[in-house]
Every structure is written in C-alpha cells, then in structure tokens.
Design a protein around this motif. Structure first.
Motif, PDB file in Angstrom:
ATOM      1  N   LEU A 135       0.699  -1.315  -0.422  1.00 27.90           N
ATOM      2  CA  LEU A 135      -0.009  -0.092   0.270  1.00 27.90           C
ATOM      3  C   LEU A 135       0.842   1.245   0.188  1.00 27.90           C
ATOM      4  CD1 LEU A 135      -2.889   1.515  -0.223  1.00 27.90           C
ATOM      5  CD2 LEU A 135      -2.298   1.210   2.997  1.00 27.90           C
ATOM      6  N   THR A 136       0.574   2.170  -1.369  1.00 25.11           N
ATOM      7  CA  THR A 136       1.754   3.059  -1.953  1.00 25.11           C
ATOM      8  C   THR A 136       0.691   4.157  -1.299  1.00 25.11           C
ATOM      9  OG1 THR A 136       1.819   3.321  -3.333  1.00 25.11           O
ATOM     10  CG2 THR A 136       3.063   2.127  -1.976  1.00 25.11           C
ATOM     11  N   ALA A 137       1.429   5.264  -0.832  1.00 26.05           N
ATOM     12  CA  ALA A 137       0.237   7.165  -0.775  1.00 26.05           C
ATOM     13  C   ALA A 137       1.454   7.815  -1.437  1.00 26.05           C
ATOM     14  CB  ALA A 137      -0.363   6.605   0.251  1.00 26.05           C
ATOM     15  N   ASP A 138       1.573   9.056  -1.826  1.00 27.46           N
ATOM     16  CA  ASP A 138       2.216  10.398  -1.470  1.00 27.46           C
ATOM     17  C   ASP A 138       0.771  11.187  -0.934  1.00 27.46           C
ATOM     18  OD1 ASP A 138       3.097  12.624  -2.414  1.00 27.46           O
ATOM     19  OD2 ASP A 138       3.195  12.164  -4.787  1.00 27.46           O
ATOM     20  N   ALA A 139       0.896  11.925  -0.199  1.00 29.71           N
ATOM     21  CA  ALA A 139       0.101  12.371   0.239  1.00 29.71           C
ATOM     22  C   ALA A 139       0.568  13.481   1.917  1.00 29.71           C
ATOM     23  CB  ALA A 139      -0.564  11.564   2.070  1.00 29.71           C
ATOM     24  N   ARG A 140      -0.714  14.330   1.586  1.00 26.53           N
ATOM     25  CA  ARG A 140      -0.519  15.974   2.087  1.00 26.53           C
ATOM     26  C   ARG A 140      -0.975  15.123   3.737  1.00 26.53           C
ATOM     27  NH1 ARG A 140      -5.527  19.440   0.843  1.00 26.53           N
ATOM     28  NH2 ARG A 140      -7.549  18.611   1.183  1.00 26.53           N
ATOM     29  N   VAL A 141      -0.644  15.895   4.915  1.00 27.48           N
ATOM     30  CA  VAL A 141      -1.401  16.190   6.187  1.00 27.48           C
ATOM     31  C   VAL A 141      -2.315  17.405   6.478  1.00 27.48           C
ATOM     32  CG1 VAL A 141      -0.841  15.298   9.094  1.00 27.48           C
ATOM     33  CG2 VAL A 141       0.248  14.681   7.054  1.00 27.48           C
ATOM     34  N   ILE A 142      -3.055  17.453   6.791  1.00 27.17           N
ATOM     35  CA  ILE A 142      -3.706  18.682   7.148  1.00 27.17           C
ATOM     36  C   ILE A 142      -4.538  18.614   8.827  1.00 27.17           C
ATOM     37  CG2 ILE A 142      -4.237  18.481   4.196  1.00 27.17           C
ATOM     38  CD1 ILE A 142      -7.369  17.432   4.691  1.00 27.17           C
ATOM     39  N   VAL A 143      -5.192  18.826   8.791  1.00 27.79           N
ATOM     40  CA  VAL A 143      -6.240  19.132  10.345  1.00 27.79           C
ATOM     41  C   VAL A 143      -8.125  18.451  10.298  1.00 27.79           C
ATOM     42  CG1 VAL A 143      -7.636  20.181  11.935  1.00 27.79           C
ATOM     43  CG2 VAL A 143      -4.887  20.964  11.426  1.00 27.79           C
ATOM     44  N   MET A 144      -8.238  16.808  11.147  1.00 29.23           N
ATOM     45  CA  MET A 144      -9.376  16.633  10.426  1.00 29.23           C
ATOM     46  C   MET A 144     -10.826  17.705  10.115  1.00 29.23           C
ATOM     47  SD  MET A 144      -9.893  12.794  12.127  1.00 29.23           S
ATOM     48  CE  MET A 144      -8.370  11.680  11.927  1.00 29.23           C
ATOM     49  N   GLU A 145     -11.538  17.590   9.246  1.00 27.37           N
ATOM     50  CA  GLU A 145     -12.474  18.067   9.802  1.00 27.37           C
ATOM     51  C   GLU A 145     -13.308  17.790  11.347  1.00 27.37           C
ATOM     52  OE1 GLU A 145     -15.090  17.411   6.303  1.00 27.37           O
ATOM     53  OE2 GLU A 145     -13.514  18.407   4.931  1.00 27.37           O
ATOM     54  N   ASP A 146     -14.065  18.883  11.239  1.00 24.75           N
ATOM     55  CA  ASP A 146     -14.973  18.345  13.355  1.00 24.75           C
ATOM     56  C   ASP A 146     -15.756  17.077  13.120  1.00 24.75           C
ATOM     57  OD1 ASP A 146     -13.538  20.826  13.819  1.00 24.75           O
ATOM     58  OD2 ASP A 146     -15.801  21.628  13.531  1.00 24.75           O
ATOM     59  N   GLU A 147     -16.792  16.464  12.170  1.00 25.14           N
ATOM     60  CA  GLU A 147     -17.671  15.537  12.247  1.00 25.14           C
ATOM     61  C   GLU A 147     -16.467  14.685  12.316  1.00 25.14           C
ATOM     62  OE1 GLU A 147     -21.240  13.576  10.275  1.00 25.14           O
ATOM     63  OE2 GLU A 147     -20.294  15.589   9.025  1.00 25.14           O
ATOM     64  N   LEU A 148     -15.487  14.051  11.030  1.00 29.09           N
ATOM     65  CA  LEU A 148     -14.146  13.013  11.170  1.00 29.09           C
ATOM     66  C   LEU A 148     -13.833  13.145  12.562  1.00 29.09           C
ATOM     67  CD1 LEU A 148     -13.914  11.264   8.998  1.00 29.09           C
ATOM     68  CD2 LEU A 148     -12.149  12.320   8.529  1.00 29.09           C
ATOM     69  N   ALA A 149     -13.376  14.099  13.501  1.00 33.81           N
ATOM     70  CA  ALA A 149     -12.356  14.219  14.463  1.00 33.81           C
ATOM     71  C   ALA A 149     -13.001  13.726  15.259  1.00 33.81           C
ATOM     72  CB  ALA A 149     -11.664  15.811  14.750  1.00 33.81           C
ATOM     73  N   GLN A 150     -14.611  13.871  15.439  1.00 34.50           N
ATOM     74  CA  GLN A 150     -15.258  13.673  16.718  1.00 34.50           C
ATOM     75  C   GLN A 150     -15.752  11.217  16.461  1.00 34.50           C
ATOM     76  OE1 GLN A 150     -16.052  14.621  19.148  1.00 34.50           O
ATOM     77  NE2 GLN A 150     -17.623  12.504  20.281  1.00 34.50           N
ATOM     78  N   MET A 151     -15.341  11.669  15.280  1.00 36.70           N
ATOM     79  CA  MET A 151     -16.079   9.872  14.670  1.00 36.70           C
ATOM     80  C   MET A 151     -14.199   9.563  15.428  1.00 36.70           C
ATOM     81  SD  MET A 151     -18.109   9.247  11.489  1.00 36.70           S
ATOM     82  CE  MET A 151     -17.550  10.273  10.670  1.00 36.70           C
ATOM     83  N   PHE A 152     -13.121   9.804  14.735  1.00 39.57           N
ATOM     84  CA  PHE A 152     -11.807   9.446  15.651  1.00 39.57           C
ATOM     85  C   PHE A 152     -11.807   9.018  16.854  1.00 39.57           C
ATOM     86  CE2 PHE A 152      -7.255   9.823  16.227  1.00 39.57           C
ATOM     87  CZ  PHE A 152      -7.003   9.592  15.297  1.00 39.57           C
ATOM     88  N   ARG A 153     -12.043   9.821  17.462  1.00 42.35           N
ATOM     89  CA  ARG A 153     -11.412  10.382  19.237  1.00 42.35           C
ATOM     90  C   ARG A 153     -12.743   9.883  19.536  1.00 42.35           C
ATOM     91  NH1 ARG A 153     -12.338  16.489  18.263  1.00 42.35           N
ATOM     92  NH2 ARG A 153     -10.421  16.931  18.620  1.00 42.35           N
ATOM     93  N   GLU A 154     -13.678   8.887  18.758  1.00 37.69           N
ATOM     94  CA  GLU A 154     -15.070   8.051  19.450  1.00 37.69           C
ATOM     95  C   GLU A 154     -14.134   6.897  19.192  1.00 37.69           C
ATOM     96  OE1 GLU A 154     -18.607   8.549  17.791  1.00 37.69           O
ATOM     97  OE2 GLU A 154     -18.858  10.076  18.930  1.00 37.69           O
ATOM     98  N   ASP A 155     -13.776   6.527  18.359  1.00 34.53           N
ATOM     99  CA  ASP A 155     -13.386   5.203  17.956  1.00 34.53           C
ATOM    100  C   ASP A 155     -11.803   5.216  18.889  1.00 34.53           C
ATOM    101  OD1 ASP A 155     -12.959   3.225  15.929  1.00 34.53           O
ATOM    102  OD2 ASP A 155     -11.110   3.013  15.448  1.00 34.53           O
ATOM    103  N   LEU A 156     -11.015   5.537  19.088  1.00 29.55           N
ATOM    104  CA  LEU A 156     -10.317   5.780  20.262  1.00 29.55           C
ATOM    105  C   LEU A 156     -10.330   5.366  21.575  1.00 29.55           C
ATOM    106  CD1 LEU A 156      -7.150   8.818  18.961  1.00 29.55           C
ATOM    107  CD2 LEU A 156      -7.550   5.783  18.233  1.00 29.55           C
ATOM    108  N   GLN A 157     -11.699   6.126  22.405  1.00 30.91           N
ATOM    109  CA  GLN A 157     -11.908   5.644  23.319  1.00 30.91           C
ATOM    110  C   GLN A 157     -12.983   4.508  23.397  1.00 30.91           C
ATOM    111  OE1 GLN A 157     -14.090   9.064  24.719  1.00 30.91           O
ATOM    112  NE2 GLN A 157     -14.336   8.928  26.881  1.00 30.91           N
ATOM    113  N   ASP A 158     -13.680   4.043  22.820  1.00 24.26           N
ATOM    114  CA  ASP A 158     -14.038   2.836  22.162  1.00 24.26           C
ATOM    115  C   ASP A 158     -12.890   1.915  22.441  1.00 24.26           C
ATOM    116  OD1 ASP A 158     -16.365   4.620  22.891  1.00 24.26           O
ATOM    117  OD2 ASP A 158     -16.898   3.770  20.632  1.00 24.26           O
ATOM    118  N   TYR A 159     -12.199   1.162  21.343  1.00 24.89           N
ATOM    119  CA  TYR A 159     -11.501   0.099  20.799  1.00 24.89           C
ATOM    120  C   TYR A 159     -10.230   0.224  21.147  1.00 24.89           C
ATOM    121  CZ  TYR A 159     -15.825  -0.446  18.725  1.00 24.89           C
ATOM    122  OH  TYR A 159     -16.702  -0.585  17.879  1.00 24.89           O
ATOM    123  N   TYR A 160      -9.330   1.722  21.467  1.00 26.33           N
ATOM    124  CA  TYR A 160      -7.863   1.327  21.339  1.00 26.33           C
ATOM    125  C   TYR A 160      -7.523   1.795  23.627  1.00 26.33           C
ATOM    126  CZ  TYR A 160      -7.250   1.395  16.745  1.00 26.33           C
ATOM    127  OH  TYR A 160      -7.410   0.900  15.714  1.00 26.33           O
ATOM    128  N   GLY A 161      -8.733   1.729  24.231  1.00 22.45           N
ATOM    129  CA  GLY A 161      -8.705   2.191  25.502  1.00 22.45           C
ATOM    130  C   GLY A 161      -8.216   3.578  25.877  1.00 22.45           C
TER     131      GLY A 161
END
Length: 231
Positions: A135-161
């Motif tokens: 899996l290869t990629a040529d990418a930029r790094v950006i700040v997540m949009e608010d809705e996506l960031a909320q789902m990301f935080r919930e995932d870390l809390q629910d599945y990563y302790g």
C-alpha cells in the motif's frame, strides 16, 4: 475620469484570465507548496509522528481499523430517484509517533488496505510475520474536519483504551490524505500562467485605450468649439 472611460480601459478577456488564474491558484497553491517539500517516509511517521502541512510518501508499513466511511450517490431531480450508495473513501487509524492519526484511502486501494490491516493485527497479536501487503501513497497532512475528528476520538476511546484525558493530550486529530500532486502542480502552473497573461492583457489594453482617449481629447481641444452664428 468618467466611469465610461474607466470601463473602456478594462479588458474583459484580461479580467476573465485573471479570475480563472486566481481561482486555480486558490484551489491548488497550498497543495503545490506541500508537493515540493521533501517527503517524510511512513517509517518516519511511525517513529516521529506528523504535523499539518507535511508531505508523506512511500509504503505504509502498518494500518489499523476503519473508523469512518464516506458514501456517495446521485439523485435524479426529475424522477427524485436516488442511485445506490457507493463507498468512495474509508478512513483508517494509522500509528504515528506516540499516538495515532487518520488516513484516507480511496476505493481503488480498499483491498490492499484491508489486507494490510489483517497482516498488522496478525503481526501484533498472533506473532505473525512483518506485513507485506503493498500500500503506497503520496499524501499531505491536514487537520481533520470536526465531524471526522469526533468519530476518530470515539474510535480511540471505544477500541484503543483511550480516556478522555488521553485524547485531549493528543491534541488536534490529523489526517494523512493522498493527493494527485502531479495534477495539482499542473493546475497551479496553469493558474499562474493565466494570471500573468491576464495581467499583461489588462496592462496593454489599459495603455492602448488611455492613449486613444488622450489623443481624442487633444484633437477635440485643437479643433475648438463649434460655433453656430445666426445673422
């Protein structure tokens, strides 16, 4: 100077070129600047993490679960029918430094990404070999949009302790987002060319019309006023 003279001096073609060039630069300049930065490898991301505006390129060594998906569909306004939904993007959890960031994967790479996720968990939990999925990629790094960031935080809390305090300590969630940088550079170049050409056309047209108006005014002054003598 009258408004009519001012409008005469402005070239419509030049103005259109300037607007097109400005629009292309608005959408592409930021990514074009990122594309010319020396890229970090995904091994660097794993060890040191990333920051907004980074350029990341290479093979992805490890990848974790999907935490969000983006579905697209089309609607026929005449019949009000809706096409079948298609998943166009999946957002995965990517290990980065002391924490995690998100990574966007397009539909053409779903198979490779899911295979890498399976191999990552096999390596981490079952003592399997180092992941070999490509899996290869040529990418930029950006700040997540608010809705996506909320789902990301919930995932870390629910599945990563992660606790709420842990998530807060991570700071603003970031997203590694693949980009077609070759296309971005082409649009940026076209925008710059259109902007320069438009400004040149505007300047030449302004000088030409200004000269014509000045000559017309001088001719009128030399001729003097028309007199209507009545006997």
């Amino acid at each position: 100077e009258s408004m009519s003279n001012l409008f005469q001096k402005i070239s419509r073609a030049g103005l259109v070129l300037v607007l097109i060039g400005a629009a292309l630069l608005w959408f592409s300049l930021g990514d074009a600047i990122i594309s010319f930065k020396a890229p970090k490898s995904f091994d660097d991301v794993l060890e040191y993490g990333v920051a907004p505006g980074d350029h990341v390129k290479g093979s992805v060594p490890y990848l974790l679960d999907v935490y969000a998906t983006l579905e697209t569909w089309s609607e026929n306004t005449k019949t009000h029918s809706v096409s079948n939904k298609k998943t166009s993007l999946q957002y995965y959890v990517l290990p980065a430094g002391d924490g995690y960031v998100g990574m966007a994967i397009s539909s053409k790479n779903f198979s490779a990404a899911n295979k890498l996720v399976d191999q990552t968990y096999d390596f981490l939990l079952d003592g399997g070999g180092i992941p070999t999925a490509e899996l290869t990629a040529d990418a930029r790094v950006i700040v997540m949009e608010d809705e996506l960031a909320q789902m990301f935080r919930e995932d870390l809390q629910d599945y990563y302790g992660y606790t709420a305090a842990d998530i807060e300590a991570l700071g603003t969630p970031l997203l590694v987002e693949p980009r077609a940088f070759g296309t971005v550079q082409a649009f940026c170049g076209a925008g710059a060319a259109a902007l320069v050409a438009g400004l040149a056309v505007l300047a030449l047209h302004w000088r030409k019309v200004s000269r014509q108006l000045r000559q017309a005014a001088e001719t009128s002054q030399r001729r003097g006023p028309d007199l209507d003598w009545e006997l």
